[in-house]
Design a protein around this motif. Structure first.
Motif, short mmCIF file in Angstrom:
data_model
loop_
_atom_site.label_atom_id
_atom_site.label_comp_id
_atom_site.label_asym_id
_atom_site.label_seq_id
_atom_site.Cartn_x
_atom_site.Cartn_y
_atom_site.Cartn_z
N ASN A 35 0.81 -1.22 0.00
CA ASN A 35 0.00 0.00 0.00
C ASN A 35 0.84 1.26 0.00
OD1 ASN A 35 -2.83 -0.55 0.03
ND2 ASN A 35 -2.61 -1.41 2.07
N ASN A 36 0.23 2.34 -0.42
CA ASN A 36 0.78 3.68 -0.32
C ASN A 36 0.63 4.11 1.15
OD1 ASN A 36 0.46 6.60 -0.11
ND2 ASN A 36 0.45 6.61 -2.33
N PRO A 37 1.64 4.77 1.75
CA PRO A 37 1.51 5.20 3.14
C PRO A 37 0.29 6.09 3.40
CG PRO A 37 3.79 5.37 2.46
CD PRO A 37 2.99 5.03 1.23
N CYS A 38 -0.09 6.92 2.44
CA CYS A 38 -1.28 7.76 2.62
C CYS A 38 -2.53 6.90 2.79
CB CYS A 38 -1.44 8.71 1.43
SG CYS A 38 -2.91 9.75 1.52
N THR A 39 -2.62 5.84 2.03
CA THR A 39 -3.77 4.94 2.13
C THR A 39 -3.85 4.30 3.51
OG1 THR A 39 -3.59 4.44 -0.22
CG2 THR A 39 -4.83 2.87 1.10
#
Length: 95
Positions: A35-39
């Motif tokens: 995953n993307n850290p923002c997600t």
């Protein structure tokens, strides 16, 4: 993966040959990927919604493995590749 222009005189593409899914930090692991850290965190530190953000340990994880990649919203402009409209590309998986 390699994303390489092959027309219109455009010569700069980008590539990443690292095994991101295999090396994904534990907190970002997702079924079949990373995953993307923002997600995952949904904070301004990782999403950069305020316009005042910088690299994090997690964006550095991706940037170290894939230097051509744009790793966070305010990343350096050397990670941005533009070619004229109508440019054709070779997309090579597992180069």
């Amino acid at each position: 993966m390699v994303f390489r222009p092959n027309s219109n005189g455009c010569t700069r593409g980008s590539s990443c040959t690292a095994d991101i899914n295999g090396q994904c930090p534990g907190e970002l692991k997702a079924p079949g990927g990373c995953n993307n850290p923002c997600t995952v965190y949904k904070t301004d530190q990782y999403c950069c919604n305020s316009g005042n953000c910088g690299p994090t340990d997690l964006s550095r994880f991706f940037k170290t493995r894939c230097p051509d990649a744009y790793s966070y919203p305010k990343d350096d402009p050397t990670s941005t590749v533009t070619c004229p409209g109508g440019t054709n590309y070779d997309v090579i998986f597992c180069p």
